[in-house]
Design a protein around this motif. Structure first.
Motif, PDB file in Angstrom:
ATOM      1  N   ALA A  23     -30.820  15.083  56.822  1.00  0.00           N
ATOM      2  CA  ALA A  23     -30.108  15.278  58.093  1.00  0.00           C
ATOM      3  C   ALA A  23     -29.243  16.531  58.046  1.00  0.00           C
ATOM      4  O   ALA A  23     -29.179  17.288  59.017  1.00  0.00           O
ATOM      5  CB  ALA A  23     -29.259  14.052  58.405  1.00  0.00           C
ATOM      6  N   PHE A  24     -28.595  16.772  56.905  1.00  0.00           N
ATOM      7  CA  PHE A  24     -27.748  17.952  56.757  1.00  0.00           C
ATOM      8  C   PHE A  24     -28.583  19.225  56.871  1.00  0.00           C
ATOM      9  O   PHE A  24     -28.200  20.169  57.555  1.00  0.00           O
ATOM     10  CB  PHE A  24     -27.000  17.911  55.425  1.00  0.00           C
ATOM     11  N   SER A  25     -29.737  19.237  56.225  1.00  0.00           N
ATOM     12  CA  SER A  25     -30.588  20.433  56.271  1.00  0.00           C
ATOM     13  C   SER A  25     -31.052  20.722  57.697  1.00  0.00           C
ATOM     14  O   SER A  25     -31.067  21.874  58.129  1.00  0.00           O
ATOM     15  CB  SER A  25     -31.782  20.292  55.328  1.00  0.00           C
ATOM     16  N   THR A  34     -33.297  23.819  49.693  1.00  0.00           N
ATOM     17  CA  THR A  34     -32.084  24.625  49.562  1.00  0.00           C
ATOM     18  C   THR A  34     -30.856  23.723  49.461  1.00  0.00           C
ATOM     19  O   THR A  34     -29.989  23.938  48.611  1.00  0.00           O
ATOM     20  CB  THR A  34     -31.938  25.595  50.754  1.00  0.00           C
ATOM     21  N   VAL A  35     -30.804  22.698  50.302  1.00  0.00           N
ATOM     22  CA  VAL A  35     -29.677  21.752  50.255  1.00  0.00           C
ATOM     23  C   VAL A  35     -29.653  21.054  48.911  1.00  0.00           C
ATOM     24  O   VAL A  35     -28.598  20.948  48.275  1.00  0.00           O
ATOM     25  CB  VAL A  35     -29.753  20.729  51.412  1.00  0.00           C
ATOM     26  N   LYS A  43     -22.512  23.579  44.780  1.00  0.00           N
ATOM     27  CA  LYS A  43     -22.051  24.463  45.848  1.00  0.00           C
ATOM     28  C   LYS A  43     -21.766  23.665  47.103  1.00  0.00           C
ATOM     29  O   LYS A  43     -20.990  24.091  47.946  1.00  0.00           O
ATOM     30  CB  LYS A  43     -23.072  25.559  46.120  1.00  0.00           C
ATOM     31  N   LEU A  44     -22.413  22.508  47.220  1.00  0.00           N
ATOM     32  CA  LEU A  44     -22.121  21.545  48.281  1.00  0.00           C
ATOM     33  C   LEU A  44     -21.568  20.292  47.611  1.00  0.00           C
ATOM     34  O   LEU A  44     -22.172  19.782  46.661  1.00  0.00           O
ATOM     35  CB  LEU A  44     -23.383  21.162  49.054  1.00  0.00           C
ATOM     36  N   ARG A  53     -28.140  10.750  46.688  1.00  0.00           N
ATOM     37  CA  ARG A  53     -26.983  11.638  46.722  1.00  0.00           C
ATOM     38  C   ARG A  53     -26.835  12.183  48.145  1.00  0.00           C
ATOM     39  O   ARG A  53     -27.786  12.658  48.735  1.00  0.00           O
ATOM     40  CB  ARG A  53     -27.155  12.775  45.715  1.00  0.00           C
ATOM     41  N   PHE A  54     -25.625  12.077  48.687  1.00  0.00           N
ATOM     42  CA  PHE A  54     -25.327  12.482  50.051  1.00  0.00           C
ATOM     43  C   PHE A  54     -24.358  13.659  50.047  1.00  0.00           C
ATOM     44  O   PHE A  54     -23.507  13.765  49.162  1.00  0.00           O
ATOM     45  CB  PHE A  54     -24.671  11.322  50.817  1.00  0.00           C
ATOM     46  N   VAL A  55     -24.448  14.502  51.079  1.00  0.00           N
ATOM     47  CA  VAL A  55     -23.485  15.593  51.231  1.00  0.00           C
ATOM     48  C   VAL A  55     -22.170  14.971  51.710  1.00  0.00           C
ATOM     49  O   VAL A  55     -22.141  14.200  52.671  1.00  0.00           O
ATOM     50  CB  VAL A  55     -23.994  16.645  52.243  1.00  0.00           C
ATOM     51  N   ASN A  56     -21.087  15.301  51.019  1.00  0.00           N
ATOM     52  CA  ASN A  56     -19.759  14.780  51.360  1.00  0.00           C
ATOM     53  C   ASN A  56     -19.142  15.713  52.397  1.00  0.00           C
ATOM     54  O   ASN A  56     -18.552  16.739  52.066  1.00  0.00           O
ATOM     55  CB  ASN A  56     -18.907  14.702  50.090  1.00  0.00           C
ATOM     56  N   ILE A  57     -19.293  15.352  53.665  1.00  0.00           N
ATOM     57  CA  ILE A  57     -18.832  16.191  54.767  1.00  0.00           C
ATOM     58  C   ILE A  57     -17.303  16.309  54.760  1.00  0.00           C
ATOM     59  O   ILE A  57     -16.761  17.370  55.068  1.00  0.00           O
ATOM     60  CB  ILE A  57     -19.331  15.632  56.121  1.00  0.00           C
TER      61      ILE A  57
END
Length: 71
Positions: A23-25, A34-35, A43-44, A53-57
């Motif tokens: 979803a982030f990508s 890349t994500v 870096k994220l 593993r989830f992106v921590n917004i």
């Protein structure tokens, strides 16, 4: 009579704004690879839940807001 010393048992929900990598990508218009690479190289910011593993917004927002004050 109620025991006033007892610790109440309340359900607690902690909302940490997170987004799965796919979803982030899509949201920012870069590839999932890349994500994934940015997460792996830290870096994220990310959080692991189970095997995913989830992106921590929340942390990403914090980093972005504080970047201008560190210059």
């Amino acid at each position: 009579m109620q025991n006033l010393n007892a610790t109440p048992s309340l359900p607690v929900a902690i909302d940490v704004p997170i987004m799965d990598q796919e979803a982030f990508s899509k949201k920012i218009g870069i590839s999932q690879d890349t994500v994934r690479g940015m997460v792996e190289t830290e870096k994220l910011p990310s959080i692991k839940i189970g095997k995913r593993r989830f992106v921590n917004i929340a942390e990403l927002t914090n980093r972005c807001l504080n970047e201008g004050t560190n210059r």
